[in-house]
Design a protein around this motif. Structure first.
Motif, PDB file in Angstrom:
ATOM      1  N   CYS A  98       0.812  -1.226   0.000  1.00 56.32           N
ATOM      2  CA  CYS A  98       0.000   0.000   0.000  1.00 56.32           C
ATOM      3  C   CYS A  98       0.842   1.272   0.000  1.00 56.32           C
ATOM      4  CB  CYS A  98      -0.927   0.028   1.217  1.00 56.32           C
ATOM      5  SG  CYS A  98      -2.245  -1.176   1.140  1.00 56.32           S
ATOM      6  N   GLY A  99       2.146   1.143  -0.123  1.00 51.78           N
ATOM      7  CA  GLY A  99       2.988   2.336  -0.063  1.00 51.78           C
ATOM      8  C   GLY A  99       2.796   3.024   1.277  1.00 51.78           C
ATOM      9  N   CYS A 100       2.634   4.331   1.262  1.00 52.96           N
ATOM     10  CA  CYS A 100       2.474   5.098   2.494  1.00 52.96           C
ATOM     11  C   CYS A 100       1.020   5.477   2.748  1.00 52.96           C
ATOM     12  CB  CYS A 100       3.379   6.321   2.461  1.00 52.96           C
ATOM     13  SG  CYS A 100       5.120   5.841   2.403  1.00 52.96           S
ATOM     14  N   PHE A 101       0.115   4.651   2.253  1.00 48.21           N
ATOM     15  CA  PHE A 101      -1.309   4.820   2.520  1.00 48.21           C
ATOM     16  C   PHE A 101      -1.679   3.975   3.736  1.00 48.21           C
ATOM     17  CE2 PHE A 101      -0.995   5.931  -1.922  1.00 48.21           C
ATOM     18  CZ  PHE A 101      -1.898   6.971  -2.062  1.00 48.21           C
ATOM     19  N   SER A 102      -2.652   4.453   4.502  1.00 49.42           N
ATOM     20  CA  SER A 102      -3.101   3.733   5.687  1.00 49.42           C
ATOM     21  C   SER A 102      -4.528   4.137   6.013  1.00 49.42           C
ATOM     22  CB  SER A 102      -2.188   4.047   6.872  1.00 49.42           C
ATOM     23  OG  SER A 102      -2.260   5.424   7.197  1.00 49.42           O
ATOM     24  N   ASP A 111      -7.431   4.301   9.621  1.00 49.41           N
ATOM     25  CA  ASP A 111      -7.813   4.023  10.994  1.00 49.41           C
ATOM     26  C   ASP A 111      -9.312   4.278  11.093  1.00 49.41           C
ATOM     27  OD1 ASP A 111      -8.218   6.788  11.331  1.00 49.41           O
ATOM     28  OD2 ASP A 111      -6.504   7.056  12.651  1.00 49.41           O
ATOM     29  N   LYS A 112      -9.865   4.250  12.280  1.00 52.24           N
ATOM     30  CA  LYS A 112     -11.311   4.415  12.427  1.00 52.24           C
ATOM     31  C   LYS A 112     -11.801   5.796  11.996  1.00 52.24           C
ATOM     32  CE  LYS A 112     -11.346   5.970  17.216  1.00 52.24           C
ATOM     33  NZ  LYS A 112     -11.831   5.722  18.559  1.00 52.24           N
ATOM     34  N   ASN A 113     -10.890   6.736  11.854  1.00 51.02           N
ATOM     35  CA  ASN A 113     -11.259   8.107  11.493  1.00 51.02           C
ATOM     36  C   ASN A 113     -11.127   8.424  10.010  1.00 51.02           C
ATOM     37  OD1 ASN A 113     -11.755   8.871  14.258  1.00 51.02           O
ATOM     38  ND2 ASN A 113      -9.543   8.760  14.517  1.00 51.02           N
ATOM     39  N   GLY A 114     -10.523   7.525   9.231  1.00 52.60           N
ATOM     40  CA  GLY A 114     -10.402   7.794   7.805  1.00 52.60           C
ATOM     41  C   GLY A 114      -9.196   7.147   7.165  1.00 52.60           C
ATOM     42  N   TYR A 115      -8.859   7.660   5.981  1.00 53.02           N
ATOM     43  CA  TYR A 115      -7.757   7.158   5.166  1.00 53.02           C
ATOM     44  C   TYR A 115      -6.695   8.246   5.053  1.00 53.02           C
ATOM     45  CZ  TYR A 115     -11.030   3.497   4.069  1.00 53.02           C
ATOM     46  OH  TYR A 115     -11.907   2.456   4.187  1.00 53.02           O
ATOM     47  N   TYR A 116      -5.414   7.830   4.929  1.00 57.36           N
ATOM     48  CA  TYR A 116      -4.304   8.773   4.967  1.00 57.36           C
ATOM     49  C   TYR A 116      -3.250   8.432   3.930  1.00 57.36           C
ATOM     50  CZ  TYR A 116      -6.291   9.449   9.606  1.00 57.36           C
ATOM     51  OH  TYR A 116      -7.152   9.663  10.645  1.00 57.36           O
ATOM     52  N   PHE A 117      -2.543   9.475   3.497  1.00 52.03           N
ATOM     53  CA  PHE A 117      -1.281   9.316   2.791  1.00 52.03           C
ATOM     54  C   PHE A 117      -0.272  10.060   3.640  1.00 52.03           C
ATOM     55  CE2 PHE A 117       1.962  10.641  -0.322  1.00 52.03           C
ATOM     56  CZ  PHE A 117       2.354   9.386  -0.742  1.00 52.03           C
ATOM     57  N   TRP A 118       0.667   9.315   4.245  1.00 52.93           N
ATOM     58  CA  TRP A 118       1.529   9.840   5.300  1.00 52.93           C
ATOM     59  C   TRP A 118       0.633  10.430   6.384  1.00 52.93           C
ATOM     60  CZ3 TRP A 118       6.303   8.296   5.731  1.00 52.93           C
ATOM     61  CH2 TRP A 118       7.048   7.972   4.594  1.00 52.93           C
ATOM     62  N   TYR A 119       0.699  11.734   6.625  1.00 50.93           N
ATOM     63  CA  TYR A 119      -0.138  12.388   7.644  1.00 50.93           C
ATOM     64  C   TYR A 119      -1.341  13.100   7.044  1.00 50.93           C
ATOM     65  CZ  TYR A 119       3.285  11.754  11.341  1.00 50.93           C
ATOM     66  OH  TYR A 119       4.114  11.212  12.274  1.00 50.93           O
ATOM     67  N   GLU A 120      -1.457  13.097   5.752  1.00 50.23           N
ATOM     68  CA  GLU A 120      -2.537  13.835   5.095  1.00 50.23           C
ATOM     69  C   GLU A 120      -3.787  12.968   4.993  1.00 50.23           C
ATOM     70  OE1 GLU A 120      -3.465  15.774   0.751  1.00 50.23           O
ATOM     71  OE2 GLU A 120      -1.384  15.585   1.392  1.00 50.23           O
TER      72      GLU A 120
END
Length: 115
Positions: free
Chosen positions: A78-82, A84-93
């Motif tokens: 997934c590269g730097c995508f992640s 959590d329960k609050n949403g989706y991120y690229f790094w911290y964005e």
């Protein structure tokens, strides 16, 4: 004899510390990841890690992350995508998934939704 060992992403372990490289034109050097618990430290995917206390990213070891520790998920491809329960991120964005117009990003978000 204990060796300097690669843990994944940009993290290394030696004795009682976790290290990460600080790359510069002259090659740079390694620095200690402060407050990392070596015994419970584990790399998650391509850009993230956690120990029993907190989350880390390979770009920002010295401050708290914005991620929810318990619900954080990423994958090896997934590269730097992640997410959590609050949403989706690229790094911290944080990513607004309603406005994604890139097929690759959309594909990765779909993989994360299944985690």
């Amino acid at each position: 004899m204990q060796l300097f060992s690669y843990r994944g992403s940009s993290f290394y372990k030696y004795k009682n510390h976790v290290y990460t490289p600080y790359v510069m034109v002259d090659g740079g050097n390694f620095w200690i990841v402060d407050n990392a618990d070596v015994k419970t430290f584990q790399v998650l995917g391509n850009c993230y890690a956690k120990d029993k206390n907190k989350m880390f990213t390979e770009r920002n070891m010295d401050k708290d992350t914005i991620f929810d520790y318990r619900s954080f998920r990423t994958c090896d491809d997934c590269g730097c995508f992640s997410k959590d329960k609050n949403g989706y991120y690229f790094w911290y964005e944080k990513i607004d998934i309603k406005t994604i117009d890139n097929k690759e990003t959309e594909s990765i978000i779909n993989r994360l939704k299944k985690l």
